[in-house]
Design a protein around this motif. Sequence first.
Motif, PDB file in Angstrom:
ATOM      1  N   ALA A   1       0.825  -1.207   0.000  1.00 46.00           N
ATOM      2  CA  ALA A   1       0.000   0.000   0.000  1.00 46.00           C
ATOM      3  C   ALA A   1       0.859   1.256   0.000  1.00 46.00           C
ATOM      4  O   ALA A   1       0.566   2.225  -0.719  1.00 46.00           O
ATOM      5  CB  ALA A   1      -0.933  -0.014   1.208  1.00 46.00           C
ATOM      6  N   SER A   2       1.922   1.263   0.777  1.00 48.84           N
ATOM      7  CA  SER A   2       2.812   2.412   0.839  1.00 48.84           C
ATOM      8  C   SER A   2       3.482   2.666  -0.503  1.00 48.84           C
ATOM      9  O   SER A   2       3.583   3.814  -0.955  1.00 48.84           O
ATOM     10  CB  SER A   2       3.863   2.181   1.926  1.00 48.84           C
ATOM     11  N   LEU A   3       3.932   1.608  -1.138  1.00 45.80           N
ATOM     12  CA  LEU A   3       4.582   1.752  -2.442  1.00 45.80           C
ATOM     13  C   LEU A   3       3.604   2.275  -3.485  1.00 45.80           C
ATOM     14  O   LEU A   3       3.932   3.173  -4.268  1.00 45.80           O
ATOM     15  CB  LEU A   3       5.165   0.407  -2.873  1.00 45.80           C
ATOM     16  N   VAL A   4       2.391   1.749  -3.489  1.00 43.98           N
ATOM     17  CA  VAL A   4       1.380   2.193  -4.458  1.00 43.98           C
ATOM     18  C   VAL A   4       1.039   3.663  -4.223  1.00 43.98           C
ATOM     19  O   VAL A   4       0.974   4.453  -5.179  1.00 43.98           O
ATOM     20  CB  VAL A   4       0.121   1.299  -4.376  1.00 43.98           C
ATOM     21  N   LEU A   5       0.824   4.051  -2.977  1.00 44.35           N
ATOM     22  CA  LEU A   5       0.519   5.454  -2.687  1.00 44.35           C
ATOM     23  C   LEU A   5       1.681   6.370  -3.061  1.00 44.35           C
ATOM     24  O   LEU A   5       1.467   7.480  -3.568  1.00 44.35           O
ATOM     25  CB  LEU A   5       0.174   5.627  -1.208  1.00 44.35           C
ATOM     26  N   GLY A   6       2.897   5.913  -2.824  1.00 47.94           N
ATOM     27  CA  GLY A   6       4.065   6.705  -3.212  1.00 47.94           C
ATOM     28  C   GLY A   6       4.164   6.885  -4.716  1.00 47.94           C
ATOM     29  O   GLY A   6       4.460   7.983  -5.201  1.00 47.94           O
ATOM     30  N   LEU A   7       3.882   5.820  -5.466  1.00 44.60           N
ATOM     31  CA  LEU A   7       3.915   5.922  -6.932  1.00 44.60           C
ATOM     32  C   LEU A   7       2.792   6.814  -7.454  1.00 44.60           C
ATOM     33  O   LEU A   7       3.007   7.607  -8.379  1.00 44.60           O
ATOM     34  CB  LEU A   7       3.824   4.529  -7.556  1.00 44.60           C
ATOM     35  N   ILE A   8       1.618   6.707  -6.871  1.00 51.97           N
ATOM     36  CA  ILE A   8       0.507   7.567  -7.278  1.00 51.97           C
ATOM     37  C   ILE A   8       0.856   9.026  -6.993  1.00 51.97           C
ATOM     38  O   ILE A   8       0.610   9.909  -7.829  1.00 51.97           O
ATOM     39  CB  ILE A   8      -0.798   7.155  -6.562  1.00 51.97           C
ATOM     40  N   GLY A   9       1.436   9.291  -5.835  1.00 52.47           N
ATOM     41  CA  GLY A   9       1.845  10.655  -5.505  1.00 52.47           C
ATOM     42  C   GLY A   9       2.894  11.187  -6.470  1.00 52.47           C
ATOM     43  O   GLY A   9       2.826  12.338  -6.897  1.00 52.47           O
ATOM     44  N   LEU A  10       3.857  10.338  -6.829  1.00 51.41           N
ATOM     45  CA  LEU A  10       4.893  10.750  -7.777  1.00 51.41           C
ATOM     46  C   LEU A  10       4.294  11.058  -9.146  1.00 51.41           C
ATOM     47  O   LEU A  10       4.641  12.062  -9.769  1.00 51.41           O
ATOM     48  CB  LEU A  10       5.950   9.651  -7.900  1.00 51.41           C
ATOM     49  N   ILE A  11       3.378  10.225  -9.598  1.00 57.50           N
ATOM     50  CA  ILE A  11       2.724  10.464 -10.891  1.00 57.50           C
ATOM     51  C   ILE A  11       1.921  11.758 -10.851  1.00 57.50           C
ATOM     52  O   ILE A  11       1.944  12.541 -11.814  1.00 57.50           O
ATOM     53  CB  ILE A  11       1.835   9.260 -11.267  1.00 57.50           C
ATOM     54  N   MET A  12       1.243  12.005  -9.731  1.00 56.74           N
ATOM     55  CA  MET A  12       0.471  13.242  -9.612  1.00 56.74           C
ATOM     56  C   MET A  12       1.375  14.472  -9.653  1.00 56.74           C
ATOM     57  O   MET A  12       1.042  15.480 -10.293  1.00 56.74           O
ATOM     58  CB  MET A  12      -0.352  13.223  -8.325  1.00 56.74           C
ATOM     59  N   VAL A  13       2.527  14.408  -9.007  1.00 53.30           N
ATOM     60  CA  VAL A  13       3.468  15.533  -9.025  1.00 53.30           C
ATOM     61  C   VAL A  13       3.984  15.767 -10.438  1.00 53.30           C
ATOM     62  O   VAL A  13       4.054  16.912 -10.904  1.00 53.30           O
ATOM     63  CB  VAL A  13       4.628  15.285  -8.032  1.00 53.30           C
ATOM     64  N   ILE A  14       4.318  14.701 -11.139  1.00 55.29           N
ATOM     65  CA  ILE A  14       4.813  14.842 -12.512  1.00 55.29           C
ATOM     66  C   ILE A  14       3.746  15.452 -13.415  1.00 55.29           C
ATOM     67  O   ILE A  14       4.031  16.356 -14.211  1.00 55.29           O
ATOM     68  CB  ILE A  14       5.303  13.482 -13.049  1.00 55.29           C
ATOM     69  N   VAL A  15       2.513  14.980 -13.288  1.00 54.85           N
ATOM     70  CA  VAL A  15       1.422  15.518 -14.105  1.00 54.85           C
ATOM     71  C   VAL A  15       1.196  16.997 -13.780  1.00 54.85           C
ATOM     72  O   VAL A  15       1.010  17.815 -14.691  1.00 54.85           O
ATOM     73  CB  VAL A  15       0.131  14.694 -13.883  1.00 54.85           C
ATOM     74  N   MET A  16       1.211  17.345 -12.506  1.00 50.26           N
ATOM     75  CA  MET A  16       1.016  18.748 -12.120  1.00 50.26           C
ATOM     76  C   MET A  16       2.131  19.629 -12.670  1.00 50.26           C
ATOM     77  O   MET A  16       1.870  20.759 -13.109  1.00 50.26           O
ATOM     78  CB  MET A  16       0.942  18.867 -10.598  1.00 50.26           C
ATOM     79  N   LEU A  17       3.362  19.144 -12.649  1.00 53.28           N
ATOM     80  CA  LEU A  17       4.471  19.921 -13.206  1.00 53.28           C
ATOM     81  C   LEU A  17       4.348  20.065 -14.709  1.00 53.28           C
ATOM     82  O   LEU A  17       4.690  21.118 -15.273  1.00 53.28           O
ATOM     83  CB  LEU A  17       5.803  19.273 -12.845  1.00 53.28           C
TER      84      LEU A  17
END
Length: 87
Positions: free
Chosen positions: A67-83
Amino acid sequence: MELGKMHTSRRNEPTYLAWSIFNTFCCCLPLGVVAIIYSCRVDHANSFGDPGRAQESSRIAKNLNIASLVLGLIGLIMVIVMLMIKN
């Protein structure tokens, strides 16, 4: 086999401690800390010869790490998309 000594094969459950520490620092701090706690419980249960508790704690630690890894990857993808949207 000597008299009075039984051969017991004890299987130690995996602790996932290294994965828990990685997830704490790189992915999701709260879930990583809880995963570390359960990883330590696995280690204690393995050392005390409690296979039931070790197996349950190992399963929980593994699920928390996933769960931690999945949430971390989702957060990273969201940051990249926002940038990418910002530029």
